[in-house]
Scaffold this motif. Structure first.
Motif, short mmCIF file in Angstrom:
data_model
loop_
_atom_site.label_atom_id
_atom_site.label_comp_id
_atom_site.label_asym_id
_atom_site.label_seq_id
_atom_site.Cartn_x
_atom_site.Cartn_y
_atom_site.Cartn_z
N TRP A 1 70.23 43.91 100.39
CA TRP A 1 69.31 43.78 101.52
C TRP A 1 67.88 43.48 101.05
O TRP A 1 67.10 42.85 101.79
N LEU A 2 67.55 43.92 99.87
CA LEU A 2 66.23 43.64 99.31
C LEU A 2 66.26 42.42 98.39
O LEU A 2 65.36 41.57 98.43
N GLU A 3 67.30 42.34 97.59
CA GLU A 3 67.34 41.29 96.56
C GLU A 3 67.59 39.90 97.13
O GLU A 3 67.20 38.91 96.52
N ILE A 4 68.21 39.81 98.31
CA ILE A 4 68.50 38.49 98.89
C ILE A 4 67.21 37.74 99.22
O ILE A 4 67.19 36.51 99.24
N TRP A 5 66.11 38.46 99.42
CA TRP A 5 64.83 37.82 99.76
C TRP A 5 64.29 36.96 98.62
O TRP A 5 63.73 35.89 98.87
N THR A 6 64.45 37.42 97.41
CA THR A 6 63.83 36.74 96.27
C THR A 6 64.83 36.19 95.26
O THR A 6 64.48 35.34 94.44
N ARG A 7 66.09 36.67 95.32
CA ARG A 7 67.11 36.21 94.38
C ARG A 7 68.39 35.86 95.13
O ARG A 7 69.44 36.48 94.92
N PRO A 8 68.31 34.89 96.04
CA PRO A 8 69.48 34.60 96.89
C PRO A 8 70.71 34.15 96.12
O PRO A 8 71.83 34.54 96.46
N ARG A 9 70.52 33.34 95.08
CA ARG A 9 71.69 32.84 94.33
C ARG A 9 72.40 33.98 93.60
O ARG A 9 73.63 34.13 93.70
N ALA A 10 71.66 34.76 92.83
CA ALA A 10 72.26 35.86 92.09
C ALA A 10 72.85 36.91 93.03
O ALA A 10 73.91 37.48 92.76
N SER B 1 71.93 35.17 104.98
CA SER B 1 70.64 34.55 105.28
C SER B 1 70.02 35.13 106.55
O SER B 1 68.86 34.84 106.88
N CYS B 2 70.80 35.95 107.26
CA CYS B 2 70.32 36.57 108.50
C CYS B 2 69.54 37.86 108.26
O CYS B 2 69.01 38.45 109.21
N VAL B 3 69.48 38.31 107.02
CA VAL B 3 68.76 39.55 106.72
C VAL B 3 67.31 39.53 107.23
O VAL B 3 66.85 40.51 107.83
N PRO B 4 66.55 38.43 107.06
CA PRO B 4 65.17 38.43 107.57
C PRO B 4 65.07 38.62 109.08
O PRO B 4 64.01 39.02 109.58
N VAL C 1 65.54 29.05 103.71
CA VAL C 1 65.45 28.96 102.24
C VAL C 1 66.58 29.77 101.60
O VAL C 1 67.25 29.30 100.67
N ILE C 2 66.78 30.99 102.09
CA ILE C 2 67.86 31.82 101.57
C ILE C 2 69.21 31.15 101.79
O ILE C 2 70.06 31.10 100.88
#
Length: 210
Positions: free
Chosen positions: A8-17, A107-110, A163-164
């Motif tokens: 939930w936090l990491e998808i914002w800045t590291r979507p691929r990983a 990608s819906c987390v935001p 972007v995500i």
């Protein structure tokens, strides 16, 4: 030692990983919760477009959206992902339906921030939020600034969600961002065309020519 993984936090800045690990562990992780988050905002947007506030109170609309949101969100996420998945095959995508859907789901987390924005808008417009004249309310300067801030946040959320999504889709399909963009554009055209045909058939069905 393995560090704690919080998608939930990491998808914002590291979507691929992040999506790579999610699909490795469980591509359906948090599916219904994220479907509800997406569906809630989508239903409220529809309620505002249809001016349902003319017949229902904001509280009733919010409760209705909260109850239906998981099912509405799940249906739309699945239908859209089906189109992206099948079209992606033409772009040599290697993802499965579940992994392609996971890319969109996460990608819906935001959109969590959009739920907060709806609460803020309800406080700002009250009973007029879902009426046709909601945008014509006379607002004070501080309230106008607050509304501008909310709309700016929504725009930023939409952009970052995209972007995500493009990064996550490129990861699960194992191709470039550019190919992911064309995958999404082509799926959008297909969905628009199908919706147009269904709408036309519905008009013919319920309003047959005399």
């Amino acid at each position: 030692m393995e560090t704690h993984f919080n998608p939930w936090l990491e998808i914002w800045t590291r979507p691929r990983a992040t999506i790579r690990r999610i699909i490795h562990e469980n591509p359906n992780r948090s599916l219904w919760l994220l479907a509800a988050i997406y569906g809630f905002g989508s239903l409220l947007n529809n309620a505002q477009t249809l001016a349902l506030g003319q017949n229902f109170s904001p509280l009733a609309i919010f409760l209705f959206a909260a109850i239906l949101s998981p099912f509405w969100g799940y249906a739309f996420l699945s239908i859209w992902s089906t189109a992206v998945y099948w079209i992606g095959k033409g772009f040599k995508g290697s993802g499965t339906f579940q992994t392609v859907r996971a890319a969109y789901v996460w990608s819906c987390v935001p959109f969590v921030l959009n739920i907060l924005s709806w609460i803020a808008l309800a406080a700002l417009f009250g009973g007029h939020l879902f009426m046709l004249n909601a945008g014509n309310e006379q607002l004070s300067e501080p309230m106008t600034f607050f509304l501008f801030f909310i709309l700016t946040v929504r725009l930023a959320v939409a952009i970052w969600s995209l972007v995500i999504y493009l990064n996550a889709l490129a990861e699960v399909q194992n191709y470039s961002i550019l190919r992911a963009i064309f995958n999404v554009i082509t799926a959008s055209i297909l969905m628009f065309a199908v919706s147009w045909v269904i709408w036309g058939l519905a008009i013919q069905l319920f309003n047959p020519a005399k």
